[in-house]
Design an enzyme around this catalytic site. Sequence first.
Site, PDB file in Angstrom:
ATOM      1  N   GLU A 124      -3.675   7.475  -4.796  1.00 29.56           N
ATOM      2  CA  GLU A 124      -3.951   6.928  -6.232  1.00 29.56           C
ATOM      3  C   GLU A 124      -5.030   7.507  -6.857  1.00 29.56           C
ATOM      4  O   GLU A 124      -6.143   7.556  -6.238  1.00 29.56           O
ATOM      5  CB  GLU A 124      -4.035   5.372  -5.981  1.00 29.56           C
ATOM      6  CG  GLU A 124      -2.723   4.795  -5.446  1.00 29.56           C
ATOM      7  CD  GLU A 124      -2.942   3.405  -5.208  1.00 29.56           C
ATOM      8  OE1 GLU A 124      -3.929   2.565  -5.626  1.00 29.56           O
ATOM      9  OE2 GLU A 124      -1.927   2.709  -4.736  1.00 29.56           O
ATOM     10  N   HIS A 173      -0.998   0.233  -9.704  1.00 26.87           N
ATOM     11  CA  HIS A 173      -1.637  -0.575  -8.952  1.00 26.87           C
ATOM     12  C   HIS A 173      -2.082  -1.670  -9.791  1.00 26.87           C
ATOM     13  O   HIS A 173      -3.592  -1.951  -9.871  1.00 26.87           O
ATOM     14  CB  HIS A 173      -2.836   0.068  -8.065  1.00 26.87           C
ATOM     15  CG  HIS A 173      -3.138  -0.506  -6.832  1.00 26.87           C
ATOM     16  ND1 HIS A 173      -3.510   0.034  -5.505  1.00 26.87           N
ATOM     17  CD2 HIS A 173      -3.046  -1.989  -6.657  1.00 26.87           C
ATOM     18  CE1 HIS A 173      -3.636  -0.872  -4.761  1.00 26.87           C
ATOM     19  NE2 HIS A 173      -3.354  -2.113  -5.231  1.00 26.87           N
ATOM     20  N   ARG A 202       0.555  -1.164  -0.121  1.00 21.82           N
ATOM     21  CA  ARG A 202      -0.088  -0.014   0.134  1.00 21.82           C
ATOM     22  C   ARG A 202       1.155   1.238   0.016  1.00 21.82           C
ATOM     23  O   ARG A 202       1.912   1.262   0.559  1.00 21.82           O
ATOM     24  CB  ARG A 202      -0.801   0.100   1.317  1.00 21.82           C
ATOM     25  CG  ARG A 202      -2.013  -0.783   1.273  1.00 21.82           C
ATOM     26  CD  ARG A 202      -3.084  -0.340   0.138  1.00 21.82           C
ATOM     27  NE  ARG A 202      -4.405  -1.489  -0.060  1.00 21.82           N
ATOM     28  CZ  ARG A 202      -4.384  -2.278  -0.490  1.00 21.82           C
ATOM     29  NH1 ARG A 202      -3.504  -2.415  -1.558  1.00 21.82           N
ATOM     30  NH2 ARG A 202      -5.442  -3.117  -0.744  1.00 21.82           N
TER      31      ARG A 202
HETATM   32  C1  GLV Z   1      -4.857  -4.850  -4.041  1.00 18.48           C
HETATM   33  O1  GLV Z   1      -4.252  -4.076  -3.855  1.00 18.48           O
HETATM   34  C2  GLV Z   1      -5.588  -5.574  -2.993  1.00 18.48           C
HETATM   35  O2  GLV Z   1      -5.763  -5.559  -1.805  1.00 18.48           O
HETATM   36  O3  GLV Z   1      -6.572  -6.422  -3.430  1.00 18.48           O
END
Ligand code: GLV
Length: 305
Positions: free
Chosen positions: A252, A271, A223
Amino acid sequence: MARVFVTRALPGDALDRLRAAHDVDVWEGSLPPHATELRERVAPCEGLLCLLTERVDARLLETAPRLRVVANYAVGSDNVDLAACAARGIPVGVTPDVLTDATADLAFALLLAAARRLPEGWRAVREGRWRTWEPAGWLGLELAGATLAVVGPGRIGRAVARRAEGFGMVVEPVGRGDDLLGALGRADVVSLHAPLTPRTHHLIGEDALRAMRPSAILVNTGRGGLVDQVALRRALEEGRIAAAALDVTDPEPLPPGDPLLSAPNLLVVPHIGSATTAARARMTSMAVDNLLAGLAGEPLPHPAR
Ligand code: GLV
Ligand code: GLV
């Protein structure tokens, strides 16, 4: 038949299973609903299937008195106020395991890209700066024998460790209570896999970055909030670490003029840790399983913890 809000069209065919049993409202946009739009659409619903881009907090729950289950389309649950859900007896589901390999692959792709300077090499080729085979050009880190600190050795961290062992790396798992700064000082590569909590927020800040070696590479597929981006930009600019490769940032997306983006030796991707066709379809199926169980008053097969 219950009413359910799904905050995005999801890949795979599992939403059909949900539609067969319930009245399903799917957000039509490709960008997330604003908080007010989210509240409006969730207000009449018994079920919510949401993404990590949606904040599920006490304010949202207050406007949705009928809500009985939240299924998060992610392994993480930091976008959901678990205490507020628990206070209302609303179970929260997540999608673990099915994205472990996909995310570990991406962490390794970032690791390799940074170690062998792929973004720089590609930029040089595109810009006509590849003039000859240079004995001392584009030198990077050899993985065999290099040390990888896996910060947060959960499922994804362990899957990254298995890949690293295949490359001949020495893996040092760094769990809660281990000597983080010591491990950072020994590492050639540091890969972050801890969940984001108040305790891990800015875990990699000024002190941690100063503990790393000037030749070290930081990889983050966890994260964005795990890393203090102001401190990271300084460390890259001052050459106190060699490179950073990030799948996650805070916020983000990063706004176009964000100062981090001008830092040297930085690679950022949008991401995409779980972005394989297989993982995303399995995530849909798992989120639907959670939702169906919650609506039926049964324990969720994949609860958030
Ligand atoms: C992605 O970052 C998730 O937590 O699935
Ligand atoms: C984190 O969620 C992990 O599974 O490692």
